[in-house]
Write a protein that holds these residues in place. Sequence first.
Motif, short mmCIF file in Angstrom:
data_model
loop_
_atom_site.label_atom_id
_atom_site.label_comp_id
_atom_site.label_asym_id
_atom_site.label_seq_id
_atom_site.Cartn_x
_atom_site.Cartn_y
_atom_site.Cartn_z
N ALA A 295 -6.10 15.96 -20.87
CA ALA A 295 -5.90 14.66 -21.54
C ALA A 295 -6.29 14.74 -23.01
N ILE A 296 -5.69 13.88 -23.81
CA ILE A 296 -6.02 13.79 -25.23
C ILE A 296 -6.14 12.32 -25.62
N LYS A 297 -7.05 12.03 -26.55
CA LYS A 297 -7.17 10.70 -27.12
C LYS A 297 -7.22 10.83 -28.63
N ILE A 298 -6.37 10.06 -29.30
CA ILE A 298 -6.28 10.05 -30.76
C ILE A 298 -6.72 8.68 -31.24
N LYS A 299 -7.64 8.65 -32.18
CA LYS A 299 -8.09 7.38 -32.76
C LYS A 299 -7.72 7.35 -34.23
N TYR A 300 -7.04 6.28 -34.64
CA TYR A 300 -6.60 6.13 -36.02
C TYR A 300 -7.61 5.31 -36.82
N ASN B 214 -8.34 1.80 -36.10
CA ASN B 214 -8.99 1.59 -34.80
C ASN B 214 -7.99 1.53 -33.65
N THR B 215 -6.72 1.79 -33.94
CA THR B 215 -5.72 1.94 -32.88
C THR B 215 -5.96 3.26 -32.16
N LYS B 216 -5.72 3.26 -30.86
CA LYS B 216 -5.92 4.48 -30.07
C LYS B 216 -4.65 4.85 -29.32
N SER B 217 -4.46 6.13 -29.14
CA SER B 217 -3.37 6.64 -28.32
C SER B 217 -3.93 7.69 -27.39
N LYS B 218 -3.63 7.57 -26.12
CA LYS B 218 -4.13 8.56 -25.17
C LYS B 218 -3.10 8.81 -24.08
N ASN B 219 -3.13 10.03 -23.55
CA ASN B 219 -2.22 10.39 -22.47
C ASN B 219 -2.75 11.64 -21.79
N TYR B 220 -2.12 12.00 -20.68
CA TYR B 220 -2.56 13.17 -19.94
C TYR B 220 -1.34 13.86 -19.33
N VAL B 221 -1.56 15.07 -18.87
CA VAL B 221 -0.52 15.82 -18.18
C VAL B 221 -1.17 16.52 -16.99
N LEU C 54 1.49 16.09 -30.28
CA LEU C 54 2.75 15.77 -30.96
C LEU C 54 3.46 14.59 -30.31
N GLU C 55 3.43 14.52 -28.99
CA GLU C 55 4.13 13.46 -28.28
C GLU C 55 3.40 12.13 -28.32
N ASN C 56 2.09 12.17 -28.57
CA ASN C 56 1.30 10.93 -28.52
C ASN C 56 0.72 10.51 -29.85
N VAL D 249 -9.02 9.57 -37.32
CA VAL D 249 -10.46 9.71 -37.55
C VAL D 249 -11.19 10.33 -36.35
N GLN D 250 -10.48 10.51 -35.24
CA GLN D 250 -11.15 11.07 -34.06
C GLN D 250 -10.15 11.73 -33.13
N LEU D 251 -10.55 12.88 -32.59
CA LEU D 251 -9.78 13.59 -31.56
C LEU D 251 -10.70 13.89 -30.39
N ASN D 252 -10.22 13.63 -29.18
CA ASN D 252 -10.97 13.94 -27.97
C ASN D 252 -10.06 14.64 -26.96
N LEU D 253 -10.51 15.77 -26.44
CA LEU D 253 -9.79 16.49 -25.41
C LEU D 253 -10.64 16.51 -24.14
N THR D 254 -10.01 16.31 -22.99
CA THR D 254 -10.73 16.27 -21.72
C THR D 254 -9.93 16.98 -20.64
#
Length: 435
Positions: free
Chosen positions: A322-327, A330-337, A357-359, A368-373
């Motif tokens: 999973a990845i979470k992108i924070k702009y 304060n908008t966030k985008s997250k998804n998983y595979v 790239l897709e999210n 301002v933030q990247l999170n990988l899980t």
Amino acid sequence: MFLHLDLDCFFVSAHRTLDNSLKNIPVAVGGRSNLNIFSTKKEVRKISENNGAFVSTILTNEGEKTFNDYFVDENGKIRGIITTSSYEAREFGVKTAMSVNEALKLCPNLKMISPNYPLYHELSQKLYKLLSYEIPLVEQFSIDEFFGDVRGYIGEEEVVEFAYYLKEKILKELKLPISIGIAHSKYLAKLITEYAKPDGVRYIKKEDMDEFLKDIPIKEFPGIGKGYQQKLQGYGIKTLGDIKNKKNLFYSWKKPGIDLYNRVCGINDTQLIQQRDKKSIGIGRTFDPIYDRQELLRRVIILSRYLCFIVKKSDVNPLTYAIKIKYESNTKSKNYVNVNRIFNESDFKAKMKTLFLENDIHPTHSVVQLNLTVSNFSKPKEFTYNIFEYEEDIKKRELTNKLQSLRDKYGVDIIKTASELKEKLTNKDDIIKKR
């Protein structure tokens, strides 16, 4: 009987074991987001072997850096937040999570220290070994907190004396002050420790517990956060004594309510967790706004390498990435595979690139933030394969294992891929091709 042991101002105390000049003066340890993993400079990093909750994994020693080197950015602005402050600093109002800039305004003579995480983890491990020798069952709850179960080993009439014996031994062997709470259950012992600080011992007998708890505000009990406090206050519950009189209400809330009620009342709260099973493993960083997508992609790859190293050290095989992108907005985008492959570094990096790239839903906005899980751990023998994928995965796993051995021996940064170096790619299509 249960002991809860909490190191006093642990990070500050750890530095004081090396530097006597820090004693009896206002001192604080401050932290900044560990962004040097993205640097091309050589850094010495270690991987924690601690298993307690809330224990970070990648350790960097920043402790030898000066105030200007660590806390002052390239624009001359003081950055960072307070992670631990001494009691002398707290008298001036310096608190955890306060900005370093604000802390220095409250206490101009405050001695600010950059963190030395390897030192903290080394001392924590030594304390765990010491306690394991002295107490039959020990749970490491966090880097600076431990539970001990002494039932059938230390009698009630001897437990306070035993606690003072532990305090003296810890101070003598590790030079660390510690506070100890004692009760007939785990979380009551943890609560009582707050009344033993600083550097003390407090024991409340079972028959005296109701009187002790009756006027304590609910916010002081471990695990009752702000949201739950508001919920309880809506029912007129303001103290721990109020909770004891609302059993039917709490039991109507099923497991969360039952667990909280039982902990406050010391019911069935005697289970020590000696090994915590991880349900997920993650890594993330917060940084100043970045518009450059090539640089963001490079950081995704670096974070992927670190996370891969941690996953292999943990000896698990995740099936969900999973990845979470924070702009900056304060908008966030997250998804998983979900995948059905033996975990390996090359496939993992490729999947994380694609997820980014897709999210990246706001490609013109700064991040301002990247999170990988990773999560959903399984065993390779549980997979369903076609034979061609299996053979390919075995080869990739062998390569990953060889990289792991080298990084174990020489450090996690000893081998990097070309995509981790700073380079300019012309457009999104080129980034995809580079993958």
